[in-house]
Design a protein around this motif. Structure first.
Motif, PDB file in Angstrom:
ATOM      1  N   THR A  78      37.339  31.482  53.211  1.00 50.53           N
ATOM      2  CA  THR A  78      36.052  32.100  52.900  1.00 50.53           C
ATOM      3  C   THR A  78      35.945  32.488  51.436  1.00 50.53           C
ATOM      4  O   THR A  78      36.752  33.269  50.928  1.00 50.53           O
ATOM      5  N   ALA A  79      34.925  31.952  50.772  1.00 49.79           N
ATOM      6  CA  ALA A  79      34.662  32.285  49.374  1.00 49.79           C
ATOM      7  C   ALA A  79      33.724  33.486  49.283  1.00 49.79           C
ATOM      8  O   ALA A  79      32.967  33.785  50.205  1.00 49.79           O
ATOM      9  N   SER A  80      33.769  34.160  48.159  1.00 50.28           N
ATOM     10  CA  SER A  80      32.959  35.351  47.918  1.00 50.28           C
ATOM     11  C   SER A  80      31.471  35.012  47.835  1.00 50.28           C
ATOM     12  O   SER A  80      31.095  33.922  47.385  1.00 50.28           O
ATOM     13  N   HIS A  88      30.085  27.353  34.471  1.00 52.33           N
ATOM     14  CA  HIS A  88      29.615  26.354  35.424  1.00 52.33           C
ATOM     15  C   HIS A  88      29.435  27.003  36.787  1.00 52.33           C
ATOM     16  O   HIS A  88      29.953  28.085  37.055  1.00 52.33           O
ATOM     17  N   VAL A  89      28.699  26.358  37.662  1.00 54.95           N
ATOM     18  CA  VAL A  89      28.470  26.878  39.008  1.00 54.95           C
ATOM     19  C   VAL A  89      29.729  26.664  39.852  1.00 54.95           C
ATOM     20  O   VAL A  89      30.275  25.563  39.896  1.00 54.95           O
ATOM     21  N   ASP A  90      30.160  27.723  40.536  1.00 52.35           N
ATOM     22  CA  ASP A  90      31.403  27.621  41.297  1.00 52.35           C
ATOM     23  C   ASP A  90      31.396  28.644  42.425  1.00 52.35           C
ATOM     24  O   ASP A  90      30.484  29.471  42.535  1.00 52.35           O
ATOM     25  N   TRP A  91      32.407  28.580  43.261  1.00 47.86           N
ATOM     26  CA  TRP A  91      32.692  29.579  44.279  1.00 47.86           C
ATOM     27  C   TRP A  91      34.092  30.123  44.012  1.00 47.86           C
ATOM     28  O   TRP A  91      34.969  29.397  43.546  1.00 47.86           O
ATOM     29  N   GLU A  92      34.308  31.396  44.351  1.00 49.15           N
ATOM     30  CA  GLU A  92      35.579  32.049  44.050  1.00 49.15           C
ATOM     31  C   GLU A  92      36.175  32.672  45.308  1.00 49.15           C
ATOM     32  O   GLU A  92      35.454  33.221  46.142  1.00 49.15           O
ATOM     33  N   ASP A  96      40.219  37.127  49.013  1.00 46.19           N
ATOM     34  CA  ASP A  96      41.596  37.004  49.476  1.00 46.19           C
ATOM     35  C   ASP A  96      42.563  37.777  48.579  1.00 46.19           C
ATOM     36  O   ASP A  96      42.274  38.057  47.414  1.00 46.19           O
ATOM     37  N   GLU A  97      43.720  38.086  49.121  1.00 50.98           N
ATOM     38  CA  GLU A  97      44.752  38.782  48.362  1.00 50.98           C
ATOM     39  C   GLU A  97      45.129  37.977  47.114  1.00 50.98           C
ATOM     40  O   GLU A  97      45.313  36.757  47.183  1.00 50.98           O
ATOM     41  N   ASN A  98      45.185  38.644  46.003  1.00 45.94           N
ATOM     42  CA  ASN A  98      45.492  38.035  44.701  1.00 45.94           C
ATOM     43  C   ASN A  98      44.421  37.052  44.241  1.00 45.94           C
ATOM     44  O   ASN A  98      44.623  36.304  43.281  1.00 45.94           O
ATOM     45  N   GLY A  99      43.274  37.013  44.950  1.00 44.58           N
ATOM     46  CA  GLY A  99      42.159  36.192  44.505  1.00 44.58           C
ATOM     47  C   GLY A  99      42.376  34.698  44.646  1.00 44.58           C
ATOM     48  O   GLY A  99      41.759  33.912  43.919  1.00 44.58           O
ATOM     49  N   VAL A 100      43.224  34.300  45.589  1.00 50.33           N
ATOM     50  CA  VAL A 100      43.438  32.864  45.820  1.00 50.33           C
ATOM     51  C   VAL A 100      43.415  32.596  47.319  1.00 50.33           C
ATOM     52  O   VAL A 100      43.795  33.448  48.133  1.00 50.33           O
ATOM     53  N   ASP A 101      42.946  31.404  47.699  1.00 49.06           N
ATOM     54  CA  ASP A 101      42.963  31.019  49.101  1.00 49.06           C
ATOM     55  C   ASP A 101      44.420  30.958  49.564  1.00 49.06           C
ATOM     56  O   ASP A 101      45.257  30.309  48.923  1.00 49.06           O
ATOM     57  N   PRO A 102      44.771  31.636  50.662  1.00 52.70           N
ATOM     58  CA  PRO A 102      46.171  31.743  51.068  1.00 52.70           C
ATOM     59  C   PRO A 102      46.810  30.445  51.517  1.00 52.70           C
ATOM     60  O   PRO A 102      48.040  30.334  51.542  1.00 52.70           O
ATOM     61  N   ILE A 106      44.197  28.095  45.707  1.00 52.74           N
ATOM     62  CA  ILE A 106      43.209  27.890  44.650  1.00 52.74           C
ATOM     63  C   ILE A 106      42.374  29.151  44.450  1.00 52.74           C
ATOM     64  O   ILE A 106      42.108  29.898  45.389  1.00 52.74           O
ATOM     65  N   ARG A 107      41.964  29.389  43.202  1.00 51.85           N
ATOM     66  CA  ARG A 107      41.112  30.534  42.877  1.00 51.85           C
ATOM     67  C   ARG A 107      39.634  30.164  42.940  1.00 51.85           C
ATOM     68  O   ARG A 107      38.802  30.952  43.360  1.00 51.85           O
ATOM     69  N   TYR A 108      39.335  28.928  42.511  1.00 49.66           N
ATOM     70  CA  TYR A 108      37.948  28.470  42.475  1.00 49.66           C
ATOM     71  C   TYR A 108      37.792  27.188  43.304  1.00 49.66           C
ATOM     72  O   TYR A 108      38.698  26.352  43.358  1.00 49.66           O
ATOM     73  N   MET A 109      36.632  27.028  43.896  1.00 52.80           N
ATOM     74  CA  MET A 109      36.351  25.845  44.711  1.00 52.80           C
ATOM     75  C   MET A 109      36.478  24.565  43.901  1.00 52.80           C
ATOM     76  O   MET A 109      36.932  23.529  44.399  1.00 52.80           O
ATOM     77  N   SER A 110      36.087  24.622  42.644  1.00 51.11           N
ATOM     78  CA  SER A 110      36.120  23.431  41.797  1.00 51.11           C
ATOM     79  C   SER A 110      37.530  22.860  41.665  1.00 51.11           C
ATOM     80  O   SER A 110      37.693  21.662  41.415  1.00 51.11           O
ATOM     81  N   GLU A 111      38.544  23.692  41.849  1.00 52.47           N
ATOM     82  CA  GLU A 111      39.920  23.220  41.690  1.00 52.47           C
ATOM     83  C   GLU A 111      40.249  22.141  42.708  1.00 52.47           C
ATOM     84  O   GLU A 111      40.893  21.135  42.376  1.00 52.47           O
ATOM     85  N   ILE A 112      39.822  22.326  43.958  1.00 54.41           N
ATOM     86  CA  ILE A 112      40.159  21.340  44.977  1.00 54.41           C
ATOM     87  C   ILE A 112      39.334  20.074  44.790  1.00 54.41           C
ATOM     88  O   ILE A 112      39.794  18.963  45.060  1.00 54.41           O
ATOM     89  N   TYR A 113      38.104  20.224  44.273  1.00 50.77           N
ATOM     90  CA  TYR A 113      37.285  19.043  43.975  1.00 50.77           C
ATOM     91  C   TYR A 113      37.904  18.251  42.823  1.00 50.77           C
ATOM     92  O   TYR A 113      37.976  17.011  42.870  1.00 50.77           O
ATOM     93  N   LYS A 114      38.335  18.945  41.793  1.00 52.94           N
ATOM     94  CA  LYS A 114      38.941  18.263  40.634  1.00 52.94           C
ATOM     95  C   LYS A 114      40.293  17.663  40.993  1.00 52.94           C
ATOM     96  O   LYS A 114      40.687  16.619  40.452  1.00 52.94           O
ATOM     97  N   ASN A 115      41.016  18.311  41.894  1.00 46.43           N
ATOM     98  CA  ASN A 115      42.296  17.760  42.325  1.00 46.43           C
ATOM     99  C   ASN A 115      42.098  16.457  43.091  1.00 46.43           C
ATOM    100  O   ASN A 115      42.934  15.560  43.046  1.00 46.43           O
ATOM    101  N   THR A 116      40.963  16.366  43.774  1.00 39.64           N
ATOM    102  CA  THR A 116      40.634  15.163  44.530  1.00 39.64           C
ATOM    103  C   THR A 116      40.109  14.064  43.623  1.00 39.64           C
ATOM    104  O   THR A 116      40.481  12.896  43.750  1.00 39.64           O
ATOM    105  N   ASP A 117      39.233  14.436  42.709  1.00 36.49           N
ATOM    106  CA  ASP A 117      38.626  13.489  41.774  1.00 36.49           C
ATOM    107  C   ASP A 117      38.474  14.166  40.423  1.00 36.49           C
ATOM    108  O   ASP A 117      37.535  14.940  40.208  1.00 36.49           O
TER     109      ASP A 117
END
Length: 337
Positions: A78-80, A88-92, A96-102, A106-117
């Motif tokens: 769950t993002a904030s 840029h537009v993003d989700w954070e 979550d504890e320490n501000g990252v998905d457990p 990842i801290r920002y949604m864009s990280e998983i998108y960029k990791n993919t492409d």
């Protein structure tokens, strides 16, 4: 408008047409779930569904996930509701504890998108299904995701799961879903994101003409396809439940509130009081996002960051009497029934 908002508005420029109307970006990851060699395998524990409680597209996938009993099969991140303070537009994942998905770290949604492409340049959207093994996005097709949950994921449904997408109604459900998407689900955004008076008024007129039509339809039957809840009801609910709290004021969709439509209001209460609907609806998150964190709003439009106290939504718990239209207490058609 602040410099940060200017940068975000520029990032959305490709979603505004020459006439000032809003044209939502196309989904990038659309591989279907299924058993084919070119489809995504259905496997318990392999995927994580990322969402934010504010997003109607994501909310409907979470509703269906709960109704069908997929909560122990597909994990949820769950993002904030608040957009992060980025250019840029993003989700954070600040909830979550320490501000990252457990699970994904990842801290920002864009990280998983960029990791993919690494070349991905669109907005990182929710809902999105992530392959936990591969740490990559596999599907962000919000339009079809609930249908995949209802069909391809059927072997992992809970015992006696309801049938939200009956085979004999699929053609009609798909047709109505197209209408609901264009005129209502996306219709409120066409009002709120319009950049010309003409585009706004066209979207406004289309939206309320469709709500008037649905008001009439629901005067004769309990749900959109009669006695039982279907995928179409989930899709309409996600917009209706946000309407009075957000779209009416924040998106200038202000001819009527849903509470002003006798049948739509009763229908909304009926669904809200159904397990999977109201218990996944977070009005505080919705209001915070649309009134304080809307990424295209100017500082003035956000009323100096004041969160509206209203509206009074306690009526959602009031008796709806919609069961008299079906003479049935059960709201779901059982898949095995």
């Amino acid at each position: 408008m602040s410099d940060l908002n200017k940068e975000k508005s520029l990032a959305l420029a490709n979603e505004i047409k020459a006439d000032g109307s809003f044209n939502r970006q196309v989904n990038r990851f659309t591989t279907a779930f299924g058993e084919g060699s070119d489809e995504l395998p259905v496997e318990a524990g392999r995927y994580r569904l990322l969402w934010s409680a504010v997003c109607p597209w994501a909310h409907r996938s979470v509703i269906v996930r709960r109704i069908l009993g997929l909560e122990d099969v597909i994990s949820l991140g769950t993002a904030s509701p608040m957009r992060p303070n980025l250019p840029h537009v993003d989700w954070e994942f600040s909830l979550d504890e320490n501000g990252v998905d457990p699970v994904l770290g990842i801290r920002y949604m864009s990280e998983i998108y960029k990791n993919t492409d690494p070349a991905y340049s669109g907005r990182p959207t929710v809902p999105v299904m992530v392959d936990v093994k591969e740490q990559k996005v596999v599907n962000n097709d919000y339009f079809k995701l609930t249908n995949y949950f209802e069909t391809a994921w059927a072997p992992l449904h809970k015992d006696i799961a309801p049938d939200l997408y009956p085979e004999k109604l699929r053609h009609d459900i798909d047709a109505l879903n197209d209408v609901i998407f264009n005129d209502v689900n996306n219709g409120v955004y066409k009002c709120g994101f319009a950049r010309s008076q003409e585009a706004y008024e066209e979207a406004y007129d289309t939206l309320f003409a469709r709500l008037d039509e649905l008001e009439g339809r629901l005067s004769q039957q309990r749900f959109l396809f009669g006695d039982y809840i279907t995928d179409s009801d989930v899709r309409l609910y996600a917009t209706l439940v946000r309407f009075d709290a957000a779209y009416y004021s924040a998106f200038k969709a202000n001819r009527n509130r849903i509470i002003d439509f006798p049948n739509l209001w009763g229908y909304l209460r009926d669904l809200y009081q159904t397990p999977g609907f109201g218990d996944t609806t977070d009005f505080h998150a919705i209001k915070v996002h649309y009134h304080l964190s809307n990424h295209i709003a100017t500082d003035d439009q956000k009323s100096k960051n004041i969160l509206p106290k209203g509206p009074d939504l306690s009526g959602l718990h009031s008796k709806h009497n919609r069961e008299v239209l079906s003479n049935k207490e059960e709201k779901f058609l059982n898949r095995k029934g």
